[in-house]
Scaffold this motif. Structure first.
Motif, PDB file in Angstrom:
ATOM      1  N   PHE A   1       0.830  -1.206   0.000  1.00 11.00           N
ATOM      2  CA  PHE A   1       0.000   0.000   0.000  1.00 11.00           C
ATOM      3  C   PHE A   1       0.868   1.262   0.000  1.00 11.00           C
ATOM      4  O   PHE A   1       0.612   2.209  -0.743  1.00 11.00           O
ATOM      5  CB  PHE A   1      -0.935  -0.022   1.219  1.00 11.00           C
ATOM      6  CG  PHE A   1      -1.784   1.196   1.344  1.00 11.00           C
ATOM      7  CD1 PHE A   1      -2.858   1.416   0.489  1.00 11.00           C
ATOM      8  CD2 PHE A   1      -1.510   2.148   2.326  1.00 11.00           C
ATOM      9  CE1 PHE A   1      -3.640   2.544   0.604  1.00 11.00           C
ATOM     10  CE2 PHE A   1      -2.282   3.296   2.442  1.00 11.00           C
ATOM     11  CZ  PHE A   1      -3.354   3.486   1.588  1.00 11.00           C
ATOM     12  N   LEU A   2       1.892   1.306   0.836  1.00 14.20           N
ATOM     13  CA  LEU A   2       2.797   2.450   0.890  1.00 14.20           C
ATOM     14  C   LEU A   2       3.548   2.633  -0.437  1.00 14.20           C
ATOM     15  O   LEU A   2       3.790   3.761  -0.874  1.00 14.20           O
ATOM     16  CB  LEU A   2       3.780   2.317   2.057  1.00 14.20           C
ATOM     17  CG  LEU A   2       3.177   2.499   3.447  1.00 14.20           C
ATOM     18  CD1 LEU A   2       4.223   2.234   4.514  1.00 14.20           C
ATOM     19  CD2 LEU A   2       2.607   3.891   3.602  1.00 14.20           C
ATOM     20  N   ALA A   3       3.915   1.543  -1.090  1.00 15.16           N
ATOM     21  CA  ALA A   3       4.616   1.627  -2.379  1.00 15.16           C
ATOM     22  C   ALA A   3       3.695   2.256  -3.428  1.00 15.16           C
ATOM     23  O   ALA A   3       4.116   3.119  -4.224  1.00 15.16           O
ATOM     24  CB  ALA A   3       5.090   0.245  -2.817  1.00 15.16           C
ATOM     25  N   VAL A   4       2.409   1.861  -3.438  1.00 14.20           N
ATOM     26  CA  VAL A   4       1.448   2.440  -4.386  1.00 14.20           C
ATOM     27  C   VAL A   4       1.269   3.933  -4.100  1.00 14.20           C
ATOM     28  O   VAL A   4       1.252   4.770  -5.022  1.00 14.20           O
ATOM     29  CB  VAL A   4       0.097   1.681  -4.316  1.00 14.20           C
ATOM     30  CG1 VAL A   4      -0.988   2.426  -5.080  1.00 14.20           C
ATOM     31  CG2 VAL A   4       0.245   0.270  -4.827  1.00 14.20           C
ATOM     32  N   VAL A   5       1.153   4.295  -2.837  1.00 13.02           N
ATOM     33  CA  VAL A   5       0.999   5.696  -2.466  1.00 13.02           C
ATOM     34  C   VAL A   5       2.223   6.494  -2.893  1.00 13.02           C
ATOM     35  O   VAL A   5       2.114   7.608  -3.439  1.00 13.02           O
ATOM     36  CB  VAL A   5       0.728   5.830  -0.945  1.00 13.02           C
ATOM     37  CG1 VAL A   5       0.838   7.276  -0.500  1.00 13.02           C
ATOM     38  CG2 VAL A   5      -0.625   5.260  -0.592  1.00 13.02           C
ATOM     39  N   LEU A   6       3.409   5.984  -2.668  1.00  8.04           N
ATOM     40  CA  LEU A   6       4.635   6.686  -3.046  1.00  8.04           C
ATOM     41  C   LEU A   6       4.761   6.832  -4.562  1.00  8.04           C
ATOM     42  O   LEU A   6       5.211   7.863  -5.059  1.00  8.04           O
ATOM     43  CB  LEU A   6       5.859   5.968  -2.462  1.00  8.04           C
ATOM     44  CG  LEU A   6       6.047   6.118  -0.950  1.00  8.04           C
ATOM     45  CD1 LEU A   6       7.227   5.286  -0.476  1.00  8.04           C
ATOM     46  CD2 LEU A   6       6.241   7.561  -0.575  1.00  8.04           C
TER      47      LEU A   6
ATOM     48  N   ALA B 141       4.828  10.403  -6.434  1.00  7.85           N
ATOM     49  CA  ALA B 141       5.907  10.750  -7.368  1.00  7.85           C
ATOM     50  C   ALA B 141       5.323  11.241  -8.690  1.00  7.85           C
ATOM     51  O   ALA B 141       5.836  12.210  -9.282  1.00  7.85           O
ATOM     52  CB  ALA B 141       6.811   9.532  -7.593  1.00  7.85           C
ATOM     53  N   GLN B 142       4.236  10.631  -9.154  1.00  2.00           N
ATOM     54  CA  GLN B 142       3.591  11.080 -10.394  1.00  2.00           C
ATOM     55  C   GLN B 142       3.004  12.485 -10.219  1.00  2.00           C
ATOM     56  O   GLN B 142       3.122  13.337 -11.109  1.00  2.00           O
ATOM     57  CB  GLN B 142       2.482  10.098 -10.799  1.00  2.00           C
ATOM     58  CG  GLN B 142       2.999   8.758 -11.279  1.00  2.00           C
ATOM     59  CD  GLN B 142       1.861   7.765 -11.520  1.00  2.00           C
ATOM     60  OE1 GLN B 142       0.723   8.020 -11.159  1.00  2.00           O
ATOM     61  NE2 GLN B 142       2.199   6.624 -12.108  1.00  2.00           N
ATOM     62  N   VAL B 143       2.392  12.746  -9.081  1.00  4.01           N
ATOM     63  CA  VAL B 143       1.820  14.068  -8.804  1.00  4.01           C
ATOM     64  C   VAL B 143       2.929  15.115  -8.755  1.00  4.01           C
ATOM     65  O   VAL B 143       2.804  16.208  -9.325  1.00  4.01           O
ATOM     66  CB  VAL B 143       0.999  14.043  -7.506  1.00  4.01           C
ATOM     67  CG1 VAL B 143       0.659  15.457  -7.048  1.00  4.01           C
ATOM     68  CG2 VAL B 143      -0.265  13.225  -7.681  1.00  4.01           C
TER      69      VAL B 143
ATOM     70  N   LYS C 248       5.846  14.984 -10.208  1.00  4.36           N
ATOM     71  CA  LYS C 248       6.382  15.159 -11.562  1.00  4.36           C
ATOM     72  C   LYS C 248       5.457  16.056 -12.385  1.00  4.36           C
ATOM     73  O   LYS C 248       5.916  16.984 -13.073  1.00  4.36           O
ATOM     74  CB  LYS C 248       6.550  13.793 -12.247  1.00  4.36           C
ATOM     75  CG  LYS C 248       7.154  13.878 -13.622  1.00  4.36           C
ATOM     76  CD  LYS C 248       7.318  12.509 -14.236  1.00  4.36           C
ATOM     77  CE  LYS C 248       7.864  12.616 -15.633  1.00  4.36           C
ATOM     78  NZ  LYS C 248       7.959  11.301 -16.287  1.00  4.36           N
ATOM     79  N   ALA C 249       4.149  15.836 -12.293  1.00  3.34           N
ATOM     80  CA  ALA C 249       3.191  16.666 -13.031  1.00  3.34           C
ATOM     81  C   ALA C 249       3.224  18.110 -12.516  1.00  3.34           C
ATOM     82  O   ALA C 249       3.160  19.069 -13.303  1.00  3.34           O
ATOM     83  CB  ALA C 249       1.784  16.086 -12.903  1.00  3.34           C
ATOM     84  N   THR C 250       3.353  18.268 -11.215  1.00  6.55           N
ATOM     85  CA  THR C 250       3.433  19.612 -10.637  1.00  6.55           C
ATOM     86  C   THR C 250       4.691  20.322 -11.117  1.00  6.55           C
ATOM     87  O   THR C 250       4.655  21.522 -11.439  1.00  6.55           O
ATOM     88  CB  THR C 250       3.416  19.528  -9.098  1.00  6.55           C
ATOM     89  OG1 THR C 250       2.252  18.826  -8.691  1.00  6.55           O
ATOM     90  CG2 THR C 250       3.431  20.902  -8.470  1.00  6.55           C
ATOM     91  N   THR C 251       5.804  19.632 -11.165  1.00  3.80           N
ATOM     92  CA  THR C 251       7.056  20.219 -11.638  1.00  3.80           C
ATOM     93  C   THR C 251       6.936  20.656 -13.092  1.00  3.80           C
ATOM     94  O   THR C 251       7.379  21.763 -13.456  1.00  3.80           O
ATOM     95  CB  THR C 251       8.209  19.201 -11.483  1.00  3.80           C
ATOM     96  OG1 THR C 251       8.290  18.795 -10.121  1.00  3.80           O
ATOM     97  CG2 THR C 251       9.531  19.810 -11.912  1.00  3.80           C
ATOM     98  N   GLU C 252       6.309  19.828 -13.919  1.00  3.23           N
ATOM     99  CA  GLU C 252       6.107  20.197 -15.326  1.00  3.23           C
ATOM    100  C   GLU C 252       5.188  21.418 -15.447  1.00  3.23           C
ATOM    101  O   GLU C 252       5.436  22.322 -16.249  1.00  3.23           O
ATOM    102  CB  GLU C 252       5.530  19.008 -16.101  1.00  3.23           C
ATOM    103  CG  GLU C 252       6.497  17.861 -16.273  1.00  3.23           C
ATOM    104  CD  GLU C 252       5.844  16.633 -16.881  1.00  3.23           C
ATOM    105  OE1 GLU C 252       4.615  16.662 -17.157  1.00  3.23           O
ATOM    106  OE2 GLU C 252       6.556  15.629 -17.078  1.00  3.23           O
ATOM    107  N   LEU C 253       4.140  21.454 -14.645  1.00  7.97           N
ATOM    108  CA  LEU C 253       3.207  22.576 -14.674  1.00  7.97           C
ATOM    109  C   LEU C 253       3.900  23.875 -14.247  1.00  7.97           C
ATOM    110  O   LEU C 253       3.718  24.926 -14.887  1.00  7.97           O
ATOM    111  CB  LEU C 253       2.012  22.284 -13.761  1.00  7.97           C
ATOM    112  CG  LEU C 253       0.936  23.361 -13.690  1.00  7.97           C
ATOM    113  CD1 LEU C 253       0.256  23.525 -15.044  1.00  7.97           C
ATOM    114  CD2 LEU C 253      -0.078  23.024 -12.627  1.00  7.97           C
ATOM    115  N   VAL C 254       4.693  23.811 -13.199  1.00  8.54           N
ATOM    116  CA  VAL C 254       5.412  24.998 -12.742  1.00  8.54           C
ATOM    117  C   VAL C 254       6.397  25.463 -13.813  1.00  8.54           C
ATOM    118  O   VAL C 254       6.547  26.676 -14.060  1.00  8.54           O
ATOM    119  CB  VAL C 254       6.122  24.713 -11.389  1.00  8.54           C
ATOM    120  CG1 VAL C 254       7.123  25.805 -11.049  1.00  8.54           C
ATOM    121  CG2 VAL C 254       5.102  24.562 -10.283  1.00  8.54           C
ATOM    122  N   ALA C 255       7.044  24.555 -14.487  1.00  3.51           N
ATOM    123  CA  ALA C 255       7.983  24.917 -15.556  1.00  3.51           C
ATOM    124  C   ALA C 255       7.250  25.598 -16.712  1.00  3.51           C
ATOM    125  O   ALA C 255       7.723  26.616 -17.247  1.00  3.51           O
ATOM    126  CB  ALA C 255       8.725  23.676 -16.051  1.00  3.51           C
TER     127      ALA C 255
END
Length: 144
Positions: free
Chosen positions: A21-26, A30-32, A34-41
Motif C-alpha cells: 500500500f505504501l509503495a502504491v501511495v509513493l 511521485a507522479q503528482v 512530476k506533473a506539478t514540476t512540469e506545470l510549474v515549468a
C-alpha cells in the motif's frame, strides 16, 4: 502449526500488505510531483514573457503620463496668459469704449431723433418682458 507460527505469518502478511500500500501511495505521489514540476515549468515559461510585456506597458504608460503632465502645464500657462491678456484689454479699451458709447448716446439724445419719426406716445408705450407685454405703469414700478 503452532499458534506462534500462525501469528508470525499473519504479521508478515500484514506487513507485506502495508508495504505494498505504501509503495502504491509513493508511486502516485511521485507522479503528482512530476506533473506539478512540469506545470510549474510551463507557467514559468509563460509568465516571464508576460512580465516583460507588463513592464514595457508600465514604462509606456509612464511616458504617456509625463507627456500629459507637460501638456496640462502648457494649457495652464496658456490659460493664465489669456486671462492676463483679457484683463489688459478690458482695462485698456473697456473704459474708453464705454465713454465713447455714452457720449454718442448723449449726442443722439441732445440732437433728437434723426429718422424723422415722431417720438412715441408715453401713455401707449409698452415693454415686452419674456414674451408678454407690460403696461407702462407697471414698467415704471419695476424700474423704481
Amino acid at each position: 502449526m503452532s499458534g506462534g507460527e500462525v501469528a508470525g505469518i499473519l504479521v508478515a502478511v500484514f506487513w507485506a500488505i502495508l508495504v505494498s500500500f505504501l509503495a502504491v501511495v509513493l508511486v502516485r505521489l511521485a507522479q503528482v510531483l512530476k506533473a506539478t514540476t512540469e506545470l510549474v515549468a510551463e507557467v514559468t515559461d509563460q509568465a516571464v514573457p508576460l512580465l516583460a510585456d507588463a513592464s514595457r506597458t508600465v514604462r509606456s504608460a509612464r511616458t504617456q503620463l509625463d507627456r500629459v503632465d507637460a501638456i496640462a502645464s502648457d494649457v495652464q500657462e496658456v490659460t493664465s496668459n489669456a486671462s492676463a491678456l483679457s484683463s489688459t484689454v478690458a482695462s485698456a479699451f473697456g473704459g474708453p469704449l464705454v465713454k465713447v458709447a455714452a457720449f454718442g448716446y448723449g449726442v443722439r439724445k441732445a440732437l433728437g431723433r434723426t429718422d424723422g419719426a415722431p417720438p412715441p406716445d408715453r401713455k401707449s408705450r409698452r415693454t415686452v418682458i419674456v414674451g408678454r407685454t407690460v403696461p407702462a405703469a407697471r414698467r415704471r414700478k419695476q424700474k423704481g
